[in-house]
Design a protein around this motif. Sequence first.
Motif, PDB file in Angstrom:
ATOM      1  N   MET A  39       0.850  -1.184   0.000  1.00 27.19           N
ATOM      2  CA  MET A  39       0.000   0.000   0.000  1.00 27.19           C
ATOM      3  C   MET A  39       0.888   1.237   0.000  1.00 27.19           C
ATOM      4  SD  MET A  39      -3.386  -0.554   0.095  1.00 27.19           S
ATOM      5  CE  MET A  39      -4.192   0.753   1.021  1.00 27.19           C
ATOM      6  N   ASN A  40       0.678   2.125  -0.961  1.00 28.89           N
ATOM      7  CA  ASN A  40       1.406   3.388  -0.977  1.00 28.89           C
ATOM      8  C   ASN A  40       0.588   4.444  -0.226  1.00 28.89           C
ATOM      9  OD1 ASN A  40      -0.452   4.680  -3.097  1.00 28.89           O
ATOM     10  ND2 ASN A  40       0.271   2.839  -4.133  1.00 28.89           N
ATOM     11  N   ALA A  41       1.175   5.618  -0.046  1.00 23.69           N
ATOM     12  CA  ALA A  41       0.528   6.664   0.746  1.00 23.69           C
ATOM     13  C   ALA A  41      -0.808   7.103   0.144  1.00 23.69           C
ATOM     14  CB  ALA A  41       1.469   7.863   0.881  1.00 23.69           C
ATOM     15  N   VAL A  42      -0.871   7.199  -1.185  1.00 22.81           N
ATOM     16  CA  VAL A  42      -2.115   7.620  -1.844  1.00 22.81           C
ATOM     17  C   VAL A  42      -3.213   6.589  -1.624  1.00 22.81           C
ATOM     18  CG1 VAL A  42      -3.179   8.140  -4.069  1.00 22.81           C
ATOM     19  CG2 VAL A  42      -0.896   9.007  -3.553  1.00 22.81           C
ATOM     20  N   ALA A  43      -2.860   5.304  -1.724  1.00 32.00           N
ATOM     21  CA  ALA A  43      -3.845   4.247  -1.509  1.00 32.00           C
ATOM     22  C   ALA A  43      -4.323   4.231  -0.058  1.00 32.00           C
ATOM     23  CB  ALA A  43      -3.249   2.891  -1.895  1.00 32.00           C
ATOM     24  N   TRP A  44      -3.406   4.442   0.890  1.00 24.11           N
ATOM     25  CA  TRP A  44      -3.811   4.497   2.297  1.00 24.11           C
ATOM     26  C   TRP A  44      -4.777   5.656   2.547  1.00 24.11           C
ATOM     27  CZ3 TRP A  44      -4.097   0.922   5.605  1.00 24.11           C
ATOM     28  CH2 TRP A  44      -3.119  -0.066   5.743  1.00 24.11           C
ATOM     29  N   PHE A  45      -4.470   6.808   1.954  1.00 25.63           N
ATOM     30  CA  PHE A  45      -5.363   7.952   2.119  1.00 25.63           C
ATOM     31  C   PHE A  45      -6.753   7.624   1.585  1.00 25.63           C
ATOM     32  CE2 PHE A  45      -7.364  11.710   0.204  1.00 25.63           C
ATOM     33  CZ  PHE A  45      -7.514  12.498   1.338  1.00 25.63           C
ATOM     34  N   ALA A  46      -6.815   7.027   0.387  1.00 23.55           N
ATOM     35  CA  ALA A  46      -8.106   6.690  -0.214  1.00 23.55           C
ATOM     36  C   ALA A  46      -8.861   5.697   0.649  1.00 23.55           C
ATOM     37  CB  ALA A  46      -7.896   6.127  -1.621  1.00 23.55           C
ATOM     38  N   PHE A  47      -8.154   4.691   1.152  1.00 26.52           N
ATOM     39  CA  PHE A  47      -8.827   3.643   1.924  1.00 26.52           C
ATOM     40  C   PHE A  47      -9.360   4.180   3.250  1.00 26.52           C
ATOM     41  CE2 PHE A  47      -9.033   0.110   4.908  1.00 26.52           C
ATOM     42  CZ  PHE A  47      -9.783  -0.803   4.178  1.00 26.52           C
ATOM     43  N   VAL A  48      -8.531   4.923   3.971  1.00 26.02           N
ATOM     44  CA  VAL A  48      -8.970   5.468   5.261  1.00 26.02           C
ATOM     45  C   VAL A  48     -10.107   6.461   5.048  1.00 26.02           C
ATOM     46  CG1 VAL A  48      -8.277   6.858   7.248  1.00 26.02           C
ATOM     47  CG2 VAL A  48      -6.748   5.073   6.374  1.00 26.02           C
ATOM     48  N   ALA A  49      -9.968   7.308   4.028  1.00 29.10           N
ATOM     49  CA  ALA A  49     -10.992   8.316   3.773  1.00 29.10           C
ATOM     50  C   ALA A  49     -12.326   7.685   3.396  1.00 29.10           C
ATOM     51  CB  ALA A  49     -10.525   9.273   2.681  1.00 29.10           C
ATOM     52  N   ILE A  50     -12.293   6.569   2.656  1.00 26.16           N
ATOM     53  CA  ILE A  50     -13.551   5.957   2.228  1.00 26.16           C
ATOM     54  C   ILE A  50     -14.280   5.349   3.428  1.00 26.16           C
ATOM     55  CG2 ILE A  50     -13.004   3.549   1.678  1.00 26.16           C
ATOM     56  CD1 ILE A  50     -14.750   6.017  -0.655  1.00 26.16           C
ATOM     57  N   GLN A  51     -13.547   4.978   4.480  1.00 26.51           N
ATOM     58  CA  GLN A  51     -14.218   4.514   5.702  1.00 26.51           C
ATOM     59  C   GLN A  51     -15.035   5.657   6.312  1.00 26.51           C
ATOM     60  OE1 GLN A  51     -13.542   1.123   5.999  1.00 26.51           O
ATOM     61  NE2 GLN A  51     -12.274   1.699   4.240  1.00 26.51           N
ATOM     62  N   LEU A  52     -14.458   6.846   6.321  1.00 25.52           N
ATOM     63  CA  LEU A  52     -15.151   8.010   6.879  1.00 25.52           C
ATOM     64  C   LEU A  52     -16.336   8.410   6.003  1.00 25.52           C
ATOM     65  CD1 LEU A  52     -11.999  10.122   7.866  1.00 25.52           C
ATOM     66  CD2 LEU A  52     -13.341   8.575   9.312  1.00 25.52           C
ATOM     67  N   VAL A  53     -16.151   8.329   4.689  1.00 24.90           N
ATOM     68  CA  VAL A  53     -17.243   8.665   3.772  1.00 24.90           C
ATOM     69  C   VAL A  53     -18.416   7.714   3.987  1.00 24.90           C
ATOM     70  CG1 VAL A  53     -17.943   8.814   1.349  1.00 24.90           C
ATOM     71  CG2 VAL A  53     -15.711   9.682   2.062  1.00 24.90           C
ATOM     72  N   ALA A  54     -18.117   6.419   4.120  1.00 28.39           N
ATOM     73  CA  ALA A  54     -19.178   5.430   4.318  1.00 28.39           C
ATOM     74  C   ALA A  54     -19.941   5.725   5.607  1.00 28.39           C
ATOM     75  CB  ALA A  54     -18.584   4.028   4.356  1.00 28.39           C
ATOM     76  N   ALA A  55     -19.208   5.987   6.689  1.00 24.29           N
ATOM     77  CA  ALA A  55     -19.870   6.291   7.960  1.00 24.29           C
ATOM     78  C   ALA A  55     -20.708   7.562   7.846  1.00 24.29           C
ATOM     79  CB  ALA A  55     -18.817   6.436   9.061  1.00 24.29           C
ATOM     80  N   MET A  56     -20.178   8.576   7.159  1.00 27.77           N
ATOM     81  CA  MET A  56     -20.912   9.829   6.990  1.00 27.77           C
ATOM     82  C   MET A  56     -22.207   9.606   6.218  1.00 27.77           C
ATOM     83  SD  MET A  56     -19.733  13.318   4.977  1.00 27.77           S
ATOM     84  CE  MET A  56     -18.132  13.318   5.778  1.00 27.77           C
ATOM     85  N   ARG A  57     -22.133   8.791   5.135  1.00 26.41           N
ATOM     86  CA  ARG A  57     -23.321   8.575   4.303  1.00 26.41           C
ATOM     87  C   ARG A  57     -24.375   7.764   5.036  1.00 26.41           C
ATOM     88  NH1 ARG A  57     -27.314   8.501   2.717  1.00 26.41           N
ATOM     89  NH2 ARG A  57     -28.206   8.510   0.616  1.00 26.41           N
ATOM     90  N   VAL A  58     -23.954   6.799   5.859  1.00 26.65           N
ATOM     91  CA  VAL A  58     -24.918   6.023   6.642  1.00 26.65           C
ATOM     92  C   VAL A  58     -25.592   6.927   7.676  1.00 26.65           C
ATOM     93  CG1 VAL A  58     -25.176   4.151   8.313  1.00 26.65           C
ATOM     94  CG2 VAL A  58     -23.733   3.832   6.290  1.00 26.65           C
ATOM     95  N   MET A  59     -24.799   7.751   8.354  1.00 28.15           N
ATOM     96  CA  MET A  59     -25.341   8.637   9.385  1.00 28.15           C
ATOM     97  C   MET A  59     -26.228   9.722   8.787  1.00 28.15           C
ATOM     98  SD  MET A  59     -24.419   7.489  12.274  1.00 28.15           S
ATOM     99  CE  MET A  59     -24.844   8.891  13.303  1.00 28.15           C
ATOM    100  N   ALA A  60     -26.005  10.061   7.510  1.00 31.15           N
ATOM    101  CA  ALA A  60     -26.821  11.094   6.869  1.00 31.15           C
ATOM    102  C   ALA A  60     -28.302  10.754   6.892  1.00 31.15           C
ATOM    103  CB  ALA A  60     -26.363  11.298   5.419  1.00 31.15           C
ATOM    104  N   GLU A  61     -28.638   9.466   6.970  1.00 31.54           N
ATOM    105  CA  GLU A  61     -30.036   9.045   6.958  1.00 31.54           C
ATOM    106  C   GLU A  61     -30.759   9.360   8.264  1.00 31.54           C
ATOM    107  OE1 GLU A  61     -31.711   7.757   4.394  1.00 31.54           O
ATOM    108  OE2 GLU A  61     -29.961   7.924   3.086  1.00 31.54           O
ATOM    109  N   ILE A  62     -30.000   9.568   9.338  1.00 27.41           N
ATOM    110  CA  ILE A  62     -30.650   9.810  10.627  1.00 27.41           C
ATOM    111  C   ILE A  62     -30.290  11.173  11.210  1.00 27.41           C
ATOM    112  CG2 ILE A  62     -30.834   7.360  11.184  1.00 27.41           C
ATOM    113  CD1 ILE A  62     -28.383   7.602  12.934  1.00 27.41           C
TER     114      ILE A  62
END
Length: 408
Positions: free
Chosen positions: A345-368
């Motif tokens: 994993m390079n730095a760009v891939a780590w950034f994308a992977f960690v960030a997508i975890q936050l995006v997923a949590a944000m989108r799920v929470m957006a419903e409530i």
Amino acid sequence: MQPPPARPGPALGNLARAPHRLMFFIGASNLLLAMIWWALWLLSARWGLLTMPATSVYAGGLHAFVMQYLVLPSFIFGFLLTVFPRWMGLPELSRRQYLPVGIGLIGGQLMLLLGAVGLPWGIPVGMALSLLGWSIGLWRLLRLLLAERGRTWHARSCMAALVLGYVGLCAFIAFVAGANPLWALLGIKLGGFGLLLPIYVTVAHRMFPFFAGNAVPGYTPWRPLWWLAAFWVFIVLHLVLELSRHTAWLWLADLPLLLLSCLALWRWWPCGEMPGLLRVLFIGLAWLPVSLALYVVQSLVELLGNQTILGRGPAHALFIGLFGSLLVAMVTRVTQGHSGRPLQMNAVAWFAFVAIQLVAAMRVMAEILPDAGAWQAFSAIAWLVALSPWVARIGRIYLLPRKDGRDG
């Protein structure tokens, strides 16, 4: 002393060197284009910051269609057109066999998005090109399956999912052509649980224990076919219940799926140290039981109280959490390995992977959360921030020859 020879620069011709190069490049392009349009639409809907033209197809349905049938399938076809011959011991496909698939998928999405921003005939032409690309890709994979002397059950599982996806694709196109809106519902539901989930699960079942066995000393792969067959049974039950609108009873399918996913995650997760490129596969896979647990809660609450409390939260835990995380993890792995680069994993891939975890949590929470429309728009923008650097990096790699000088 003579200077070292200059390394070749990026060239479009390198995209045709292998199916995954072409299709992953198209998938990466489709990914950004689709989310730019969707983010603009959400910003327009919530704050009216710009005027987006009305479309003949509801924008939310078009977003679901593009993501399920063009963005993720671009990566899926790239992977399967590469690995099917290897799984079956058959010759690799030639350029003329996979180039039309890519042309259909990128052309289809471009025309659909142009139609979404006002081109009068963009949507029907885009649907036709999408159908063409899908038809050629499905036919190429089916011919490989028919040419195989043995039985590769993982290939057959992927083909079953692709056939369901093809039915869903045709159903949505029928809706666009004027059929009952129920055809759109059929297309969207088949895209998620009929096409994408079984393909992701099948690839994980075949590849994740294999990857772990190569990287972790003493690891014992666990890949029983009964588990994959059982998962299919309850996926079909989920589809039957959802399409018949018995959503309060979805827990009958989703609870067994949750238990099966927990079992697999427990048996597959390596003990001890493992490289980052392997770790992200299992972290991403952990979204599967999370999303299924949300589906179970949603269904039971509806059964007991006749209400929906999580909205599209469970679906986005699946689509962004599971599909998005594993997309970054798997595509990074294939890109590194098949370009002659270290499997890490390079730095760009780590950034994308960690960030997508936050995006997923944000989108799920957006419903409530209050002001759901605003949070949905923020999630779309965060998705672009998370994945744009990663897309730029892998896109450039596909335009370059392999670093080790080999073909492919």
